[in-house]
Design an enzyme around this catalytic site. Structure first.
Site, PDB file in Angstrom:
ATOM      1  N   ARG A   9       0.837  -1.214   0.000  1.00  0.00           N
ATOM      2  CA  ARG A   9       0.000   0.000   0.000  1.00  0.00           C
ATOM      3  C   ARG A   9       0.865   1.255   0.000  1.00  0.00           C
ATOM      4  NH1 ARG A   9      -4.472   0.688   4.622  1.00  0.00           N
ATOM      5  NH2 ARG A   9      -2.631   1.227   5.852  1.00  0.00           N
ATOM      6  N   LYS A  20      -2.674   6.678   0.955  1.00  0.00           N
ATOM      7  CA  LYS A  20      -2.483   7.151   2.334  1.00  0.00           C
ATOM      8  C   LYS A  20      -1.410   8.233   2.313  1.00  0.00           C
ATOM      9  CE  LYS A  20      -2.110   5.027   6.937  1.00  0.00           C
ATOM     10  NZ  LYS A  20      -3.252   5.679   7.555  1.00  0.00           N
ATOM     11  N   GLU A  28     -15.968   6.419   5.439  1.00  0.00           N
ATOM     12  CA  GLU A  28     -15.122   5.829   6.485  1.00  0.00           C
ATOM     13  C   GLU A  28     -15.047   6.831   7.624  1.00  0.00           C
ATOM     14  OE1 GLU A  28     -11.053   5.428   5.097  1.00  0.00           O
ATOM     15  OE2 GLU A  28     -11.198   7.274   3.951  1.00  0.00           O
TER      16      GLU A  28
END
Ligand code: PMP
Length: 287
Positions: A50, A149, A182
């Site tokens: 990720r 992220k 989220e």
């Protein structure tokens, strides 16, 4: 405390970035929050992959291989004599000039911090936590994809300020379509009529590593599961609600905007998954 910075272990007080680093100037960079349980990095591949995907999204070339960063993390853990820890790994654009152009930053800065984190008091894992639905909506995937992220967390921080001001512990963020995306630092799950439901990737979310593990555990436990869009109404009407994240692990939500969820207690499905998660983190396959 020793911090790994650009290939060297340095004391915390010397672990510094330039004020000309575009990570500092613009939040231009990517990061991972990773747990270490019993001396093993939890979900190593998922986190490292990720990180590199996030870097690709912002067109940042990480000057180390995946294995080098894993080795560096273990080296930092050893230097700090830690076998259980919260690891923060970040890659910034590096030092450059004033002005946005990332091409003026020749060398990314990379650091690894090995520390601890306690987001919520331990008793909250019994009682569940109060959350709000934030007015601040989650960044659109067409603007800055939440699946990356990045070091730019201001969108989430604005929602976090709403939640702190309301005396809540987390804030659920909706997407531009009004559906649940989220939370500021966690993924959201609800349980309705025995089915586990969580927003899909297309809702504009970070594809949480904990989320994926919980989905896998739900499958093993025979809990019906669905990735599906849902509006805040479904959140308020849920039998159970919980959040997942590297720092929070699995935590029940028992109040949303002042409404009590599931009788104000962590529900049976949540409890099952919390227990399964606690067990899973100690297994060799968790690495
Ligand atoms: N969503 C956001 C916005 C996050 O920052 C995080 C991580 N703190 C999560 C979800 C959960 O992801 P993970 O399980 O990989 O920690």
């Amino acid at each position: 405390m020793k911090v790994w910075l650009n290939g060297r272990l340095v004391e915390k007080r010397s672990a510094k970035l330039s004020v000309f680093d575009h990570g500092t100037l613009y939040g231009d960079g990517v990061f991972e929050g990773i747990r270490v349980y019993g001396g093993k990095i939890f979900q190593t591949k998922a986190h490292i992959d990720r990180l590199f995907r996030s870097a690709e999204v912002i067109r940042l070339a990480i000057p180390y291989t995946k294995q080098q960063l894993i080795d560096a993390t273990y080296r930092t853990l050893r230097a700090n004599r830690r076998s259980d820890a919260y690891v923060r790994m970040a890659v910034t654009r590096g030092e450059g000039t004033l002005g946005l152009n990332p091409n003026k930053c020749p060398k990314p800065s990379v650091f690894i911090i090995v520390d601890s984190i306690e987001l919520y008091p331990p008793e909250m894992y019994e009682t569940g936590m109060p959350v709000i639905v934030a007015k601040t909506i989650r960044t659109s995937p067409r603007s800055l994809n939440p699946a990356a992220k990045t070091l730019n967390y201001l969108n989430n921080i604005l929602a976090k300020i709403e939640c702190v001001n309301a005396g809540a512990s987390e804030a659920v963020m909706l997407n531009e379509h009004g559906n649940v995306a989220e939370a500021t630092g966690d993924n959201v799950f609800i349980v309705k009529d025995g089915r586990l439901i969580t927003p899909p990737a297309s809702a504009g979310i970070l594809m949480g590593v904990t989320r994926a593990v919980v989905m896998k555990l739900a499958g093993r436990l025979g809990i019906a599961m669905e990735e599906k869009d849902f509006a805040p109404d479904a959140l308020y009407a849920a039998d159970e609600c919980f959040m997942t994240g590297t720092a929070a692990e699995v935590i029940a939500v028992t109040r949303i905007d002042g409404r009590t969820i599931g009788g104000g207690q962590a529900g049976p499905v949540t409890r099952k998954l919390m227990a399964a998660f606690r067990e899973f983190i100690r297994l060799p396959e968790a690495e």
